[in-house]
Design an enzyme around this catalytic site. Structure first.
Site, mmCIF file in Angstrom:
data_model
loop_
_atom_site.group_PDB
_atom_site.id
_atom_site.type_symbol
_atom_site.label_atom_id
_atom_site.label_comp_id
_atom_site.label_asym_id
_atom_site.label_seq_id
_atom_site.Cartn_x
_atom_site.Cartn_y
_atom_site.Cartn_z
ATOM 1 N N CYS A 67 -5.335 1.686 -3.726
ATOM 2 C CA CYS A 67 -5.627 2.165 -5.084
ATOM 3 C C CYS A 67 -4.461 1.869 -6.017
ATOM 4 C CB CYS A 67 -5.924 3.659 -5.048
ATOM 5 S SG CYS A 67 -6.204 4.334 -6.688
ATOM 6 N N CYS A 88 -3.650 4.574 -8.545
ATOM 7 C CA CYS A 88 -2.992 5.769 -7.988
ATOM 8 C C CYS A 88 -1.516 5.484 -7.716
ATOM 9 C CB CYS A 88 -3.619 6.195 -6.662
ATOM 10 S SG CYS A 88 -5.394 6.183 -6.614
ATOM 11 N N ASP A 89 -1.235 4.319 -7.141
ATOM 12 C CA ASP A 89 0.097 4.076 -6.577
ATOM 13 C C ASP A 89 0.909 2.994 -7.291
ATOM 14 O OD1 ASP A 89 -0.506 5.964 -4.629
ATOM 15 O OD2 ASP A 89 -1.473 4.464 -3.363
#
Ligand code: NDP
Length: 306
Positions: A131, A134-135
């Site tokens: 992701c 997300c990261d």
């Protein structure tokens, strides 16, 4: 008994809105990722009604609030067990509670796939992710790799190029599978370099990923290997439908997608309907998920009336 909706993406919330507006209060089991997969992306530009795009979390937050306004009860739990052998169907939550219902809408979505390398587990959270939104933040001004040649991979690569110094898009075929518009975005981005006919075979690094072992033109006479120094590897190679819990009773295809009757949300069991990505191997778009949530609710309302 309230109809139960398992899953809280566009399909689940839309189903709850339609059920609520016809007088049926739904219970939504929200799952591990409230709002579903869309919450792992940034701006949604292809959901009608938002000419300038809308923040994905805002869109899902709005849908959630609308479901609540229509009477839905939301439970912050995951389903750990199901018994669909007879009606009323029963599901058990992670807190041990068992709920029963004559009507279930399965809207559990799909989960990102991994390559199956032991190094992916070894470096999970230390340089391996599925992701980018997300990261990606952890890889600012670093060099990363993205595996895959579809729309997701192109989208992730483009997003990461906005943060990172360089992005390698690692594609196993000699071409991209993504739509033309997405391909163009990648090709015209100076920070993205595409490595065609390349597979990742492993990762290396002491305190996290420092690079990937690659094989180029696998199986060809000029097959060769190389090491690519990167700080992070993002997987974007497709998804697995979240249907395992229901498989003993619900028909699925060989990939695990729930089989529905034609374009309807009807499964092989009465009172159980499937909506969203868990039953959609092809389109996987929020707007389709929302539409199928609507269809599932309408069939559920008809079923409850009968
Ligand atoms: P896809 O199935 O379309 O693409 C998967 C990619 O990963 C392919 O390039 C595939 O290669 C590659 N791949 C699969 N397994 C491996 C492996 N073991 N090793 C290396 N590479 C592998 O998945 P997506 O998630 O990209 O897209 C799914 C659907 O969602 C599509 O319909 C897409 O259009 C849609 N989508 C739309 C978006 C949008 O409109 N904004 C955004 C994201 C997705 P190969 O081609 O060789 O099979």
């Amino acid at each position: 008994m309230n109809p139960i909706i398992i899953g809280s993406g566009p399909a689940g919330y839309t189903a709850a809105i339609y059920l609520g507006r016809s007088g049926h209060q739904a219970t939504i089991i929200e799952g591990l990722q409230p709002g579903g997969q869309l919450t792992t992306t940034t701006i949604v530009e292809n959901f009608p009604g938002f000419p300038d795009g809308i923040d994905a979390n805002e869109l899902m937050g709005n849908m959630r609030q609308q479901a609540i306004n229509c009477g839905a009860e939301i439970m912050h739990n995951t389903v750990v067990k199901a018994d669909l052998s007879r009606q009323p169907y029963s599901i058990t939550l992670d807190n041990g509670t068992t709920l029963t219902a004559d009507v279930l809408i399965i809207a559990t979505g799909a989960t990102a796939k991994y390559l199956g390398l032991s190094d992916e587990q070894k470096y999970q959270g230390m340089g391996v992710s599925a992701c980018a939104t997300c990261d990606g933040f952890f890889y600012r001004r670093k060099t990363v790799g993205v595996v895959g040649g579809g729309d997701t991979a192109c989208e992730e690569a483009t997003y990461l190029a906005g943060l990172c110094e360089k992005v390698y898009l690692i594609v196993r075929k000699p071409y991209l599978r993504a739509t033309q518009a997405m391909q163009q975005r990648v090709i015209s981005n100076d920070k993205i370099q595409i490595l065609f006919e390349t597979n990742v075979t492993g990762l290396y690094g002491d305190d996290g990923v420092e690079g990937a072992h690659l094989v180029h033109r696998k199986g060809e006479s000029d097959e060769h290997t190389s090491d690519l120094p990167i700080s992070g590897l993002f997987l974007a190679i497709g998804h697995k439908p979240n249907s395992d819990l229901f498989k003993p009773w619900i028909d699925t295809d060989k990939q695990g997608y729930i089989i529905t009757r034609g374009a309807t949300p009807l499964t092989n069991l009465p009172g159980i309907f499937a909506a969203g990505d868990v039953a959609d191997p092809n389109y996987r778009q929020a707007i389709n998920a929302a539409a199928s949530g609507c269809r599932a609710a309408m069939e559920a309302i008809k079923y409850l009336k009968e």
